[in-house]
Design a protein around this motif. Sequence first.
Motif, PDB file in Angstrom:
ATOM      1  N   GLN A 179     -23.676  51.361  86.683  1.00  0.00           N
ATOM      2  CA  GLN A 179     -22.889  52.299  87.496  1.00  0.00           C
ATOM      3  C   GLN A 179     -23.800  53.210  88.309  1.00  0.00           C
ATOM      4  OE1 GLN A 179     -22.209  56.102  86.459  1.00  0.00           O
ATOM      5  NE2 GLN A 179     -21.980  56.020  88.670  1.00  0.00           N
ATOM      6  N   MET A 180     -24.838  53.754  87.679  1.00  0.00           N
ATOM      7  CA  MET A 180     -25.746  54.647  88.389  1.00  0.00           C
ATOM      8  C   MET A 180     -26.561  53.888  89.426  1.00  0.00           C
ATOM      9  SD  MET A 180     -26.957  57.225  85.310  1.00  0.00           S
ATOM     10  CE  MET A 180     -28.054  58.159  86.380  1.00  0.00           C
ATOM     11  N   GLY A 181     -26.906  52.647  89.121  1.00  0.00           N
ATOM     12  CA  GLY A 181     -27.627  51.837  90.092  1.00  0.00           C
ATOM     13  C   GLY A 181     -26.790  51.550  91.322  1.00  0.00           C
ATOM     14  N   ARG A 182     -25.524  51.193  91.123  1.00  0.00           N
ATOM     15  CA  ARG A 182     -24.636  50.946  92.267  1.00  0.00           C
ATOM     16  C   ARG A 182     -24.441  52.216  93.090  1.00  0.00           C
ATOM     17  NH1 ARG A 182     -21.673  47.581  88.514  1.00  0.00           N
ATOM     18  NH2 ARG A 182     -20.472  49.425  87.911  1.00  0.00           N
ATOM     19  N   SER A 183     -24.263  53.344  92.406  1.00  0.00           N
ATOM     20  CA  SER A 183     -24.042  54.607  93.125  1.00  0.00           C
ATOM     21  C   SER A 183     -25.263  54.991  93.951  1.00  0.00           C
ATOM     22  CB  SER A 183     -23.703  55.720  92.128  1.00  0.00           C
ATOM     23  OG  SER A 183     -22.490  55.452  91.459  1.00  0.00           O
ATOM     24  N   ARG A 219     -27.790  53.311 101.103  1.00  0.00           N
ATOM     25  CA  ARG A 219     -27.239  52.560 102.232  1.00  0.00           C
ATOM     26  C   ARG A 219     -26.741  53.505 103.320  1.00  0.00           C
ATOM     27  NH1 ARG A 219     -22.927  48.309 100.427  1.00  0.00           N
ATOM     28  NH2 ARG A 219     -21.803  50.246  99.950  1.00  0.00           N
ATOM     29  N   GLN A 220     -26.224  54.663 102.931  1.00  0.00           N
ATOM     30  CA  GLN A 220     -25.761  55.636 103.918  1.00  0.00           C
ATOM     31  C   GLN A 220     -26.920  56.251 104.702  1.00  0.00           C
ATOM     32  OE1 GLN A 220     -23.296  58.544 101.925  1.00  0.00           O
ATOM     33  NE2 GLN A 220     -22.223  56.968 100.775  1.00  0.00           N
ATOM     34  N   ARG A 221     -28.111  56.298 104.082  1.00  0.00           N
ATOM     35  CA  ARG A 221     -29.245  56.954 104.713  1.00  0.00           C
ATOM     36  C   ARG A 221     -30.204  55.983 105.393  1.00  0.00           C
ATOM     37  NH1 ARG A 221     -26.748  59.524 101.345  1.00  0.00           N
ATOM     38  NH2 ARG A 221     -26.586  61.787 101.426  1.00  0.00           N
ATOM     39  N   THR A 222     -30.296  54.772 104.892  1.00  0.00           N
ATOM     40  CA  THR A 222     -31.209  53.787 105.484  1.00  0.00           C
ATOM     41  C   THR A 222     -30.467  52.459 105.644  1.00  0.00           C
ATOM     42  OG1 THR A 222     -32.033  53.270 103.258  1.00  0.00           O
ATOM     43  CG2 THR A 222     -33.289  54.873 104.550  1.00  0.00           C
ATOM     44  N   PRO A 223     -29.451  52.423 106.510  1.00  0.00           N
ATOM     45  CA  PRO A 223     -28.616  51.231 106.613  1.00  0.00           C
ATOM     46  C   PRO A 223     -29.342  49.994 107.122  1.00  0.00           C
ATOM     47  CG  PRO A 223     -28.114  52.775 108.377  1.00  0.00           C
ATOM     48  CD  PRO A 223     -29.025  53.489 107.428  1.00  0.00           C
ATOM     49  N   ASP A 224     -30.487  50.169 107.791  1.00  0.00           N
ATOM     50  CA  ASP A 224     -31.194  49.032 108.363  1.00  0.00           C
ATOM     51  C   ASP A 224     -32.317  48.508 107.474  1.00  0.00           C
ATOM     52  OD1 ASP A 224     -29.596  49.199 110.655  1.00  0.00           O
ATOM     53  OD2 ASP A 224     -30.926  50.704 111.553  1.00  0.00           O
ATOM     54  N   ASP A 225     -32.490  49.096 106.301  1.00  0.00           N
ATOM     55  CA  ASP A 225     -33.564  48.666 105.401  1.00  0.00           C
ATOM     56  C   ASP A 225     -33.107  47.429 104.626  1.00  0.00           C
ATOM     57  OD1 ASP A 225     -35.570  48.306 103.519  1.00  0.00           O
ATOM     58  OD2 ASP A 225     -35.750  50.437 103.042  1.00  0.00           O
ATOM     59  N   GLU A 226     -33.762  46.303 104.848  1.00  0.00           N
ATOM     60  CA  GLU A 226     -33.388  45.062 104.180  1.00  0.00           C
ATOM     61  C   GLU A 226     -33.571  45.159 102.666  1.00  0.00           C
ATOM     62  OE1 GLU A 226     -32.096  41.443 103.097  1.00  0.00           O
ATOM     63  OE2 GLU A 226     -31.752  42.493 104.984  1.00  0.00           O
ATOM     64  N   ARG A 227     -34.478  46.013 102.218  1.00  0.00           N
ATOM     65  CA  ARG A 227     -34.662  46.182 100.780  1.00  0.00           C
ATOM     66  C   ARG A 227     -33.422  46.789 100.132  1.00  0.00           C
ATOM     67  NH1 ARG A 227     -40.112  49.595 101.054  1.00  0.00           N
ATOM     68  NH2 ARG A 227     -38.686  50.680 102.463  1.00  0.00           N
ATOM     69  N   VAL A 228     -32.761  47.700 100.835  1.00  0.00           N
ATOM     70  CA  VAL A 228     -31.520  48.282 100.318  1.00  0.00           C
ATOM     71  C   VAL A 228     -30.433  47.214 100.272  1.00  0.00           C
ATOM     72  CG1 VAL A 228     -29.751  50.036 100.697  1.00  0.00           C
ATOM     73  CG2 VAL A 228     -32.158  50.589 101.113  1.00  0.00           C
ATOM     74  N   ALA A 229     -30.393  46.364 101.295  1.00  0.00           N
ATOM     75  CA  ALA A 229     -29.427  45.265 101.289  1.00  0.00           C
ATOM     76  C   ALA A 229     -29.702  44.319 100.121  1.00  0.00           C
ATOM     77  CB  ALA A 229     -29.495  44.514 102.616  1.00  0.00           C
ATOM     78  N   PHE A 230     -30.977  44.038  99.857  1.00  0.00           N
ATOM     79  CA  PHE A 230     -31.326  43.178  98.723  1.00  0.00           C
ATOM     80  C   PHE A 230     -30.926  43.831  97.408  1.00  0.00           C
ATOM     81  CE2 PHE A 230     -34.214  41.765  95.373  1.00  0.00           C
ATOM     82  CZ  PHE A 230     -34.071  40.380  95.464  1.00  0.00           C
ATOM     83  N   LEU A 231     -31.138  45.135  97.297  1.00  0.00           N
ATOM     84  CA  LEU A 231     -30.728  45.864  96.095  1.00  0.00           C
ATOM     85  C   LEU A 231     -29.244  45.648  95.826  1.00  0.00           C
ATOM     86  CD1 LEU A 231     -31.653  48.014  93.932  1.00  0.00           C
ATOM     87  CD2 LEU A 231     -30.849  49.755  95.543  1.00  0.00           C
ATOM     88  N   GLY A 232     -28.436  45.673  96.888  1.00  0.00           N
ATOM     89  CA  GLY A 232     -27.001  45.482  96.730  1.00  0.00           C
ATOM     90  C   GLY A 232     -26.623  44.062  96.340  1.00  0.00           C
ATOM     91  N   ARG A 233     -27.514  43.105  96.583  1.00  0.00           N
ATOM     92  CA  ARG A 233     -27.223  41.712  96.245  1.00  0.00           C
ATOM     93  C   ARG A 233     -27.639  41.346  94.828  1.00  0.00           C
ATOM     94  NH1 ARG A 233     -29.169  40.951 101.634  1.00  0.00           N
ATOM     95  NH2 ARG A 233     -31.176  40.176 100.870  1.00  0.00           N
ATOM     96  N   THR A 271     -29.739  47.996  88.782  1.00  0.00           N
ATOM     97  CA  THR A 271     -29.856  48.933  87.669  1.00  0.00           C
ATOM     98  C   THR A 271     -30.523  50.220  88.145  1.00  0.00           C
ATOM     99  OG1 THR A 271     -31.991  48.001  86.993  1.00  0.00           O
ATOM    100  CG2 THR A 271     -29.984  47.075  85.980  1.00  0.00           C
ATOM    101  N   TRP A 272     -30.309  51.276  87.375  1.00  0.00           N
ATOM    102  CA  TRP A 272     -30.797  52.596  87.770  1.00  0.00           C
ATOM    103  C   TRP A 272     -32.309  52.645  87.966  1.00  0.00           C
ATOM    104  CZ3 TRP A 272     -29.991  57.037  89.918  1.00  0.00           C
ATOM    105  CH2 TRP A 272     -30.840  58.124  89.653  1.00  0.00           C
ATOM    106  N   PRO A 273     -33.152  52.162  87.036  1.00  0.00           N
ATOM    107  CA  PRO A 273     -34.599  52.292  87.258  1.00  0.00           C
ATOM    108  C   PRO A 273     -35.074  51.567  88.508  1.00  0.00           C
ATOM    109  CG  PRO A 273     -34.134  51.766  84.959  1.00  0.00           C
ATOM    110  CD  PRO A 273     -32.859  51.566  85.716  1.00  0.00           C
ATOM    111  N   VAL A 274     -34.515  50.388  88.785  1.00  0.00           N
ATOM    112  CA  VAL A 274     -34.924  49.620  89.963  1.00  0.00           C
ATOM    113  C   VAL A 274     -34.471  50.319  91.241  1.00  0.00           C
ATOM    114  CG1 VAL A 274     -34.548  47.435  91.175  1.00  0.00           C
ATOM    115  CG2 VAL A 274     -35.022  47.430  88.727  1.00  0.00           C
ATOM    116  N   ALA A 275     -33.256  50.836  91.244  1.00  0.00           N
ATOM    117  CA  ALA A 275     -32.762  51.563  92.411  1.00  0.00           C
ATOM    118  C   ALA A 275     -33.539  52.862  92.618  1.00  0.00           C
ATOM    119  CB  ALA A 275     -31.266  51.855  92.253  1.00  0.00           C
TER     120      ALA A 275
END
Length: 246
Positions: free
Chosen positions: A120-124, A130-144, A150-154
């Motif tokens: 839950q904390m990782g998704r949040s 995503r709201q702050r760095t929408p163009d970062d592919e790493r954030v997109a990968f995190l969502g996939r 998970t929280w530590p990875v995020a």
Amino acid sequence: MTTATGMAAATGTEPPTAGPLAASTLMRLMWLASPALPVGGFSYSEGLEAAIEARLVHDEASACRWVLDQLALGLGRADLPLVAQAWGAWNAGDLPRVATLNDWVRCTRESSEFRQQTEQMGRSLRDWLRQRTPDDERVAFLGRLTPAPTWPVAFALATLHTGAPAREALVACAFGWAENMVQAALKAVPLGQSAGQRMLDQAVNAIGPIVDTALVTPDDERQAFTPMLAILSAQHEAQYSRLFRS
């Protein structure tokens, strides 16, 4: 003997650095460590509420021992080394390594509550990034990451966006955790604000050496083994009266 520099290179992080952080970097780290970060960290006690129900924690001294033990035996041996290694993987663009570390977190959470919390904390935090760095592919990968980041990875990725070195990232992670735990103790034991400040003082003294060890902990020494905490977490799932989600 393996030097700290050599071990840090092997785990993908850098050795402790000297020199002040830029003001913007420091403030962004403080932001991530704040209980006000909208990821729900304040709603978890991570087994502390069940320990209070079992009378293992009942006053300032026992609450302080609980937080310090969990900091050293739980966070210090599992999450903090994981954050350091995830920081290195994100920094190097090693996405398969990130996915492997994320799986390790999920598979080593010892109760249903603990796994739900980290997911839950990782998704949040992913949504916040995503709201702050929408163009970062790493954030997109995190969502996939499946079934969830998970929280530590995020958190490792979030701290990388601040520009802070790995050591400062781990300090922010540890202090943010400690502050949430102390606030949980104030509500659930209950304790006064002065007691909470004394507990935080003890945690601050412990965090530096724990972080330094976590930075040079390799994969085969990272561990998640807190059986008593796991039992209490499982008991908390059916606890009759509770304030917290874990």
